[in-house]
Enzyme design. Structure first.
Site, PDB file in Angstrom:
ATOM      1  CG  HIS A   1      -4.324   4.181   3.427  1.00  0.00           C
ATOM      2  ND1 HIS A   1      -4.808   5.491   3.523  1.00  0.00           N
ATOM      3  CD2 HIS A   1      -5.028   3.233   2.031  1.00  0.00           C
ATOM      4  CE1 HIS A   1      -5.918   5.649   2.171  1.00  0.00           C
ATOM      5  NE2 HIS A   1      -5.800   4.609   1.510  1.00  0.00           N
TER       6      HIS A   1
ATOM      7  CG  ASP B   1      -2.009   0.737  -4.098  1.00  0.00           C
ATOM      8  OD1 ASP B   1      -0.254   1.522  -3.378  1.00  0.00           O
ATOM      9  OD2 ASP B   1      -2.528   0.799  -3.512  1.00  0.00           O
ATOM     10  CG  HIS B   2      -1.739   4.699  -4.948  1.00  0.00           C
ATOM     11  ND1 HIS B   2      -1.311   5.971  -3.632  1.00  0.00           N
ATOM     12  CD2 HIS B   2      -2.964   4.275  -4.615  1.00  0.00           C
ATOM     13  CE1 HIS B   2      -2.528   4.902  -2.413  1.00  0.00           C
ATOM     14  NE2 HIS B   2      -3.094   4.242  -3.542  1.00  0.00           N
TER      15      HIS B   2
ATOM     16  CB  THR C   1      -6.409   0.767  -3.970  1.00  0.00           C
ATOM     17  OG1 THR C   1      -4.909   1.428  -3.446  1.00  0.00           O
ATOM     18  CG2 THR C   1      -6.059  -0.957  -3.799  1.00  0.00           C
TER      19      THR C   1
ATOM     20  CD  GLU D   1      -2.655   1.757   0.073  1.00  0.00           C
ATOM     21  OE1 GLU D   1      -2.844   3.183  -0.631  1.00  0.00           O
ATOM     22  OE2 GLU D   1      -3.344   0.455  -0.654  1.00  0.00           O
TER      23      GLU D   1
END
Length: 704
Positions: free
Chosen positions: A422, A481-482, A305, A261
């Site tokens: 996150h 993911d990013h 995500t 994440e």
């Protein structure tokens, strides 16, 4: 002088005067927000002029409503319109701060699928000055309440009201004409939303987004099978043969897809306070049996995500507005990795996450993707101390997921979604093992702490894989993911990376995220090809020896020779080995220098990048918005019926229990005995990792 002041007051006591006062106050606060709350990139004097002009036409049109109404209700109506538009501005200020983008109707429509713990994130980013966007509303109310300005009930001639509306439309036409002079195709091509707000204003952006949302709904209703022809032609003409040396090297292996994440590539080998932030992932990244990619970029849009998942498991881009999983995951037809692996290679498929099943509409989307199991927080032991941010802490989540993994019939495809790293990167003291950074940016400074915690959880998981015997018969894929830190934090990133004047080019380069394939006996190394998340599925399928040439996929095998290395970004930018496009600017990718006078080769590379990016985004959007895969029937693939799947815990456990009769799961091979999962999570009895954060060195950070 006194007489002049009286005339001014008399003017504002009229309805046209009150309207003009309201417009002036609204313009002041909007122009202030444009320049202090957003990064719109108004580089030239002409663009700055448009930025100042663009709030006026829409505000004049909206506030002009007061002239069509009678009496006191006209003043109330203006205040209501002012309050609504101010709330829209306020919401965008908060959203933009962390996502560098503006809100869309699609995003608001699907907000329920991402609402879990959203309030924590919002309260974490509000600044006191944000509430100044309501200042004009409060001023107008006070002026009326204390009768500094009096309500005027004299009627206004209809032709006066109409002339004001016509003036607003003419001003907008002039604004649009000047905007097109500086940026042609502004409303018809795939541009970053920053462009529309910069040239036409936030209110016009909202209207344009609403029109596009309605158009997209109509596209699906009116789509036919012939709409897919251009997509199939493009894919056929641009298909690249995979790397035959790697074809099938992981055939029949279990697949672990480990979702890191918000994990950016710069964290690999990054040190702070004299320590490696991610020692376990660093070790995996450099091992001889790990295939790593150091020019691998995230390509997500507003879906973040969910966009990454859409690309990784379908090789389709997310949408320009909102989340495709949230909007279309329940109804669209997909030909996704879980279903393909089930039907072509006999895989059991499962996804694991320490949060609620509905987040990003996964519960419905995963059924249409063909996942056999969706194991979420409700399947696991839970206490208040076990959770942080968006669900179970990673160490506890992986500890709880392990027994379910051991029950899966082999071969299996297991996606494991971590979440502790996150935004807003909170972590309780007993789990902190590295000091915060000292950039002065509270959003950024906790990032290394949650990244370290994620890394520790990965270390524990990999040890469990060895201990259970799964490591010998599995390929483990890790991906970020990013981004974790948006481009609104350039000053903090400059301190973290040591890059002076961290600019848009640097931010584009820092959209790199990790991609690693780890398997015993795999011929590894660090690959330098430029690619993105859209390319993961063809790469994985080639490693598994799964034929995928019959499917609609926009990516290509990252290991393929002579592959196209233009990496399209969702906002229309792109990155290639030679050229990087950010907004309207082009940079030399190798040295970061702005290209002002391109050579013939650079101009050709710029055009190639723009053309390919525009094409792949528009074709992918056409597939999703039109639900075109319902018309496509690849040989050997049976359409997935989501009604065939249930993720109710009682049914899943019963199904897993019955599956043990196949004697292919790790649990059945170990005579029904689970492998102990060792963790130092203090919540489960492990040691408290609390450290002193006061002794950290502010000069010990470094980039790769």
């Amino acid at each position: 002088m006194k007489q002049f002041g009286g005339r001014i007051r008399s003017f504002f006591n009229s309805r046209p005067g009150f309207m003009i006062l309201a417009i002036a106050l609204f313009w002041i606060k909007t122009f202030w927000a444009y320049n202090t709350k957003f990064n719109l990139g108004a580089d030239t004097s002409f663009q700055r002029m448009l930025l100042a002009l663009n709030p006026i036409p829409s505000t004049l049109l909206l506030f002009g409503i007061i002239l069509y109404m009678k009496g006191r209700k006209s003043y109330v109506a203006l205040l209501v319109v002012d309050a609504i538009t101010s709330a829209w501005l306020f919401a965008n200020v908060l959203y933009y701060r962390e996502f560098s983008d503006f809100m869309t109707f699609a995003l608001m429509k699907t907000g329920g699928s991402v609402s879990n713990n959203l309030s924590k994130a919002i309260f974490g980013i509000i600044q006191p000055s944000d509430f100044l966007v309501f200042a004009d509303v409060i001023i107008l109310i006070l002026l009326l309440a204390f009768r500094v300005v009096r309500v005027n009930i004299d009627p206004i001639k209809k032709r006066v009201a109409l002339l004001v509306s016509v003036l607003a439309i003419l001003l907008f036409g002039a604004n649009l004409s000047m905007a097109y002079h500086d940026r042609s195709g502004l409303l018809t091509r795939t541009f970053d939303s920053n462009y529309i707000v910069k040239y036409l204003g936030l209110n016009v952006y909202a209207v344009n987004d609403g029109v596009k949302t309605a158009q997209n709904s109509a596209v699906k209703a009116n789509a036919t099978s012939s709409d897919l022809n251009s997509t199939l032609r493009w894919i056929k003409n641009n298909r690249v043969a995979p790397n035959v040396q790697y074809t099938g090297v992981a055939k029949g292996k279990n697949v672990f897809v480990i979702h890191l994440e918000s994990f950016q590539q710069f964290l690999i080998d990054y040190k702070y306070d004299g320590q490696e932030v991610t020692p376990n992932l660093n070790k995996i990244y450099h091992e001889n049996d790990t295939l790593s990619f150091d020019n691998f970029f995230n390509q997500v849009g507003q879906g973040k995500t969910s966009d990454a998942e859409m690309m990784l498991e379908n090789s389709l881009f997310g949408l320009a507005e909102g989340s495709a999983m949230s909007m279309d995951g329940s109804s669209n037809t997909f030909q996704a990795a879980p279903a393909i692996l089930q039907q072509q290679a006999g895989y059991t498929t499962a996804a694991f996450h320490g949060d609620v099943p509905s987040y990003w509409n996964r519960e419905n989307t995963y059924k249409n993707w063909g996942y056999d199991y969706w194991i979420t927080k409700g399947y696991m032991k839970d206490k208040k101390s076990y959770e942080i941010g968006y669900g179970l802490k990673d160490k506890i989540f992986l500890h709880e997921a392990a027994p379910y993994i051991e029950q899966l019939p082999q071969p299996f495809y297991a996606k494991v979604i971590t979440l502790t790293n996150h935004y807003p990167y909170p972590l309780d003291k007993k789990n902190i093992s590295i000091p915060k950074t000292k950039t002065g940016d509270k959003t950024v400074d906790g990032y290394v702490q949650t990244a370290r915690y994620l890394d520790q959880s990965i270390g524990e998981f990999m040890k469990w894989l060895d201990k259970s015997g799964l490591a010998k018969n599995s390929i483990v894929m890790f991906y970020g993911d990013h981004y974790g830190i948006s481009d609104n934090h350039k000053k903090a990133m400059a301190k973290l990376t040591g890059i002076k004047g961290f600019n848009d080019y640097d931010n584009a380069m820092y959209q790199r995220v990790p991609l690693m394939f780890h398997m015993q006996g795999l011929k590894g190394g660090i690959n330098h090809t430029y690619g993105g998340e859209i390319d993961v599925l063809p790469t994985l399928f080639n490693l598994l020896g799964v034929k995928d040439s019959q499917y609609v996929q926009f990516g290509s095998d990252l290991l393929a020779p002579n592959r196209n290395q233009i990496v399209a970004q969702r906002n229309g930018d792109f990155i290639s080995p030679t050229i990087t496009k950010v907004g309207s600017k082009y940079y030399n990718t190798q040295n970061g220098k702005l290209i002002t006078n391109p050579t013939p080769q650079q101009k050709a590379d710029e055009n190639a990048g723009v053309n390919r990016t525009t094409t792949v985004l528009s074709l992918s959007d056409r597939v999703i918005n039109g639900d075109l895969l319902r018309f496509y029937h690849p040989e050997g693939f049976k359409k997935v019926d989501g009604a065939d799947y249930s993720y109710k815990m009682s049914k899943a456990k019963k199904k897993l229990k019955a599956a043990q009769k196949k004697k292919t799961s790790v649990l059945s091979q170990h005579d029904g005995k689970y492998t102990e999962f060792d963790t130092d999570a203090p919540e489960l009895g492990g040691p408290d990792q609390t450290i002193s954060t006061s002794s950290s060195s502010s000069s010990s950070s470094s980039s790769k």
